[in-house]
Design a protein around this motif. Structure first.
Motif, PDB file in Angstrom:
ATOM      1  N   ASP A   1       0.824  -1.209   0.000  1.00 10.51           N
ATOM      2  CA  ASP A   1       0.000   0.000   0.000  1.00 10.51           C
ATOM      3  C   ASP A   1       0.860   1.261   0.000  1.00 10.51           C
ATOM      4  N   GLU A   2       2.080   1.139   0.544  1.00  9.17           N
ATOM      5  CA  GLU A   2       3.001   2.277   0.577  1.00  9.17           C
ATOM      6  C   GLU A   2       3.823   2.387  -0.699  1.00  9.17           C
ATOM      7  N   GLY A   3       3.557   1.495  -1.664  1.00 10.28           N
ATOM      8  CA  GLY A   3       4.247   1.568  -2.943  1.00 10.28           C
ATOM      9  C   GLY A   3       5.516   0.745  -3.030  1.00 10.28           C
ATOM     10  N   ILE A   4       5.760  -0.132  -2.057  1.00 13.60           N
ATOM     11  CA  ILE A   4       6.957  -0.979  -2.063  1.00 13.60           C
ATOM     12  C   ILE A   4       6.600  -2.332  -2.672  1.00 13.60           C
ATOM     13  N   ALA A   5       7.339  -2.743  -3.674  1.00 13.46           N
ATOM     14  CA  ALA A   5       7.078  -4.032  -4.321  1.00 13.46           C
ATOM     15  C   ALA A   5       7.425  -5.179  -3.369  1.00 13.46           C
ATOM     16  N   VAL A   6       6.491  -6.114  -3.196  1.00 13.02           N
ATOM     17  CA  VAL A   6       6.686  -7.274  -2.328  1.00 13.02           C
ATOM     18  C   VAL A   6       6.470  -8.541  -3.165  1.00 13.02           C
ATOM     19  N   HIS A   7       7.460  -9.425  -3.164  1.00 18.96           N
ATOM     20  CA  HIS A   7       7.410 -10.657  -3.949  1.00 18.96           C
ATOM     21  C   HIS A   7       7.321 -11.857  -3.019  1.00 18.96           C
ATOM     22  N   GLU A   8       6.355 -12.729  -3.228  1.00 22.36           N
ATOM     23  CA  GLU A   8       6.239 -13.975  -2.468  1.00 22.36           C
ATOM     24  C   GLU A   8       6.945 -15.084  -3.241  1.00 22.36           C
ATOM     25  N   ILE A   9       7.902 -15.743  -2.580  1.00 22.35           N
ATOM     26  CA  ILE A   9       8.651 -16.825  -3.220  1.00 22.35           C
ATOM     27  C   ILE A   9       7.877 -18.141  -3.143  1.00 22.35           C
ATOM     28  N   GLY A  10       7.003 -18.268  -2.159  1.00 23.36           N
ATOM     29  CA  GLY A  10       6.146 -19.447  -2.061  1.00 23.36           C
ATOM     30  C   GLY A  10       6.828 -20.673  -1.470  1.00 23.36           C
ATOM     31  N   MET A  11       7.785 -20.473  -0.586  1.00 25.74           N
ATOM     32  CA  MET A  11       8.457 -21.608   0.059  1.00 25.74           C
ATOM     33  C   MET A  11       7.494 -22.336   0.983  1.00 25.74           C
ATOM     34  N   ARG A  12       7.475 -23.672   0.906  1.00 29.46           N
ATOM     35  CA  ARG A  12       6.533 -24.469   1.686  1.00 29.46           C
ATOM     36  C   ARG A  12       7.145 -25.078   2.938  1.00 29.46           C
ATOM     37  N   GLY A  13       8.440 -24.946   3.129  1.00 33.24           N
ATOM     38  CA  GLY A  13       9.090 -25.496   4.311  1.00 33.24           C
ATOM     39  C   GLY A  13      10.584 -25.241   4.244  1.00 33.24           C
ATOM     40  N   ASN A  14      11.292 -25.532   5.338  1.00 35.91           N
ATOM     41  CA  ASN A  14      12.726 -25.242   5.413  1.00 35.91           C
ATOM     42  C   ASN A  14      13.533 -25.908   4.313  1.00 35.91           C
ATOM     43  N   ARG A  15      13.087 -27.075   3.839  1.00 36.25           N
ATOM     44  CA  ARG A  15      13.853 -27.830   2.847  1.00 36.25           C
ATOM     45  C   ARG A  15      13.238 -27.778   1.452  1.00 36.25           C
ATOM     46  N   ASP A  16      12.443 -26.774   1.194  1.00 35.05           N
ATOM     47  CA  ASP A  16      11.828 -26.621  -0.118  1.00 35.05           C
ATOM     48  C   ASP A  16      12.845 -25.979  -1.069  1.00 35.05           C
ATOM     49  N   LEU A  17      13.709 -26.812  -1.645  1.00 35.49           N
ATOM     50  CA  LEU A  17      14.791 -26.309  -2.493  1.00 35.49           C
ATOM     51  C   LEU A  17      14.281 -25.687  -3.784  1.00 35.49           C
ATOM     52  N   ALA A  18      13.027 -25.982  -4.157  1.00 33.06           N
ATOM     53  CA  ALA A  18      12.472 -25.385  -5.368  1.00 33.06           C
ATOM     54  C   ALA A  18      12.364 -23.868  -5.245  1.00 33.06           C
ATOM     55  N   ALA A  19      12.405 -23.362  -4.009  1.00 29.31           N
ATOM     56  CA  ALA A  19      12.334 -21.911  -3.818  1.00 29.31           C
ATOM     57  C   ALA A  19      13.610 -21.222  -4.277  1.00 29.31           C
ATOM     58  N   LEU A  20      14.716 -21.945  -4.259  1.00 24.60           N
ATOM     59  CA  LEU A  20      16.005 -21.321  -4.579  1.00 24.60           C
ATOM     60  C   LEU A  20      16.064 -20.791  -6.014  1.00 24.60           C
ATOM     61  N   PRO A  21      15.730 -21.600  -7.041  1.00 35.31           N
ATOM     62  CA  PRO A  21      15.769 -21.030  -8.403  1.00 35.31           C
ATOM     63  C   PRO A  21      14.777 -19.888  -8.605  1.00 35.31           C
ATOM     64  N   ARG A  22      13.646 -19.908  -7.910  1.00 27.43           N
ATOM     65  CA  ARG A  22      12.698 -18.797  -8.024  1.00 27.43           C
ATOM     66  C   ARG A  22      13.302 -17.510  -7.476  1.00 27.43           C
ATOM     67  N   LEU A  23      14.029 -17.634  -6.386  1.00 34.33           N
ATOM     68  CA  LEU A  23      14.671 -16.464  -5.800  1.00 34.33           C
ATOM     69  C   LEU A  23      15.816 -15.979  -6.689  1.00 34.33           C
ATOM     70  N   VAL A  24      16.585 -16.905  -7.241  1.00 38.14           N
ATOM     71  CA  VAL A  24      17.663 -16.531  -8.153  1.00 38.14           C
ATOM     72  C   VAL A  24      17.099 -15.762  -9.344  1.00 38.14           C
ATOM     73  N   ARG A  25      16.002 -16.259  -9.908  1.00 40.64           N
ATOM     74  CA  ARG A  25      15.391 -15.617 -11.068  1.00 40.64           C
ATOM     75  C   ARG A  25      14.936 -14.200 -10.728  1.00 40.64           C
ATOM     76  N   LEU A  26      14.329 -14.027  -9.556  1.00 35.92           N
ATOM     77  CA  LEU A  26      13.879 -12.694  -9.141  1.00 35.92           C
ATOM     78  C   LEU A  26      15.063 -11.735  -9.025  1.00 35.92           C
ATOM     79  N   ILE A  27      16.159 -12.198  -8.417  1.00 39.18           N
ATOM     80  CA  ILE A  27      17.337 -11.338  -8.230  1.00 39.18           C
ATOM     81  C   ILE A  27      17.937 -10.950  -9.576  1.00 39.18           C
ATOM     82  N   ARG A  28      18.031 -11.906 -10.484  1.00 41.72           N
ATOM     83  CA  ARG A  28      18.592 -11.610 -11.809  1.00 41.72           C
ATOM     84  C   ARG A  28      17.721 -10.625 -12.585  1.00 41.72           C
TER      85      ARG A  28
END
Length: 389
Positions: A48-75
């Motif tokens: 609401d304050e105009g700051i972009a917020v991205h949800e990576i969607g991690m489902r648990g501590n060992r959800d390694l599928a979150a890592l490539p999603r985060l890499v893609r966002l950073i790139r």
């Protein structure tokens, strides 16, 4: 303009999360936020304050599928800096930032206790993973010299540690009589009742059980001519966590469930502080003690057991704050003195010098300099020089 991606485990209510939100309003850089889990109410407020917020969607501590999603966002964002907060985000965020080729990677350690990390036991495996991924960053920010010492004890190289304390916007917690009355009505607290309060996550190290016991002892003290004391003391606990049910059971067992209010988490900490007459912080482990500073900014007398934010300063900077040992009898005595009707109504005190030392604007500027520099200077560090002056 420097572009920074702030990576945090989640954006539910909590001290680290609230501190990040406050920083975002004062950092002189362009920021976006990535939350590994849900954005929650705080994430919605940031959007609401105009700051972009991205949800990576991690489902648990060992959800390694979150890592490539985060890499893609950073790139895709082509960020100059990735700044991580809280253990899971630090582990995944540092790895993702290095894979993505981010030139500067900073982490803030908010919640490293003595043998505990974010309220959970720090096992050998947790420490090893922390040390391994910590080396992928340029610097690790400790929110107090106490945390810096713990990081060194974990094997983090001293030259990689920078102490930048948490910040506070004192004006946001200024006492408001109207807010006090409104909050008390909502919580079912009478206008003349004496309220001892605390704000924090309901975990064992906070020792809120001592406050419940103290209220029970006060309730059992005889009044004039052997009668029960009129009014008594109400205890207002603001926050949520795994100890909530246990604290409720303790209050029922001691016969003071009607005097103990488990209010849950809130986005209106200032309103909760306005409703209190004394702030009680019996925690035996703290990394900083932001709640104590917020209470002092609200003009409350403060009683605390552990607070690096005050203990790291010269004596006399917070005259209305007093140390109390982690003992139910000691807390009973302190609350009895403060609640004594003969003292008259509790008066709000001026904001002490200790609060001004941690002004959010100054801490945000220090962090921005760290972003620009990437790493602090080499050589033997002196954490004292990073304490606000």
């Amino acid at each position: 303009m420097t572009r920074v991606l702030q990576v945090i485990t989640g954006l539910e209510r909590g001290g680290a999360e609230r501190q990040l939100a406050l920083l975002l309003r004062h950092l002189p850089v362009t920021c976006e936020v990535a939350t590994l889990t849900r954005a929650g109410t705080l994430g919605a407020a940031l959007q609401d304050e105009g700051i972009a917020v991205h949800e990576i969607g991690m489902r648990g501590n060992r959800d390694l599928a979150a890592l490539p999603r985060l890499v893609r966002l950073i790139r895709q964002g082509r960020f100059d800096v990735v700044h991580t907060h809280l253990y899971r985000a630090c582990v995944y965020g540092r790895v993702a930032a290095r894979v993505a080729g981010t030139p500067r990677v900073i982490a803030t350690e908010h919640s490293l206790g003595d043998g505990h990390l974010e309220g959970r036991r720090a096992t050998r495996g947790v420490r090893a993973l922390y040390r391994t991924t910590e080396r992928l960053g340029n610097a690790t920010v400790a929110v107090s010299p106490t945390v810096a010492a713990r990081l060194r004890g974990w094997g983090v190289a001293p030259g990689r540690i920078v102490v930048i304390p948490n910040g506070i916007d004192a004006a946001a917690f200024a006492f408001d009589p109207g807010r006090r009355a409104e909050t008390r009505r909502r919580l079912g607290i009478g206008p003349e009742e004496f309220v001892a309060g605390a704000v924090g996550r309901l975990v064992p190290t906070k020792r809120f059980d001592l406050l419940v016991e103290a209220v029970a002892r006060l309730d059992a003290r005889p009044g004039p001519a052997g009668q029960a004391p009129p009014g008594g003391v109400r205890l207002l606990l603001v926050g949520d966590g795994p100890e909530r049910d246990a604290l409720g059971r303790l209050a029922r067992r001691l016969g003071v469930s009607g005097r103990v209010i488990l209010a849950g988490g809130t986005d209106d900490v200032a309103g909760a502080l306005s409703a209190m007459d004394v702030f009680a912080a019996p925690s035996v482990q703290e990394t900083f003690g932001l709640g104590v500073l917020e209470a002092l900014a609200a003009g409350l007398p403060v009683r605390y057991t552990t607070c690096p934010a005050l203990d790291d300063l010269p004596p006399g900077e917070a005259p209305h704050a007093r140390h109390v040992p982690a003992d139910a009898g000691a807390w009973t005595t302190e609350l009895a003195l403060l609640a004594d009707p003969g003292r008259g109504p509790v008066q709000r005190a001026p904001v002490p010098a200790a609060v001004a030392r941690y002004a959010i604007a100054e801490q945000a500027e220090r962090l921005a300099r760290l972003y620009r520099d990437g790493t602090r200077r080499t050589g033997r560090p002196s954490t004292r020089e990073y304490i606000p002056t």
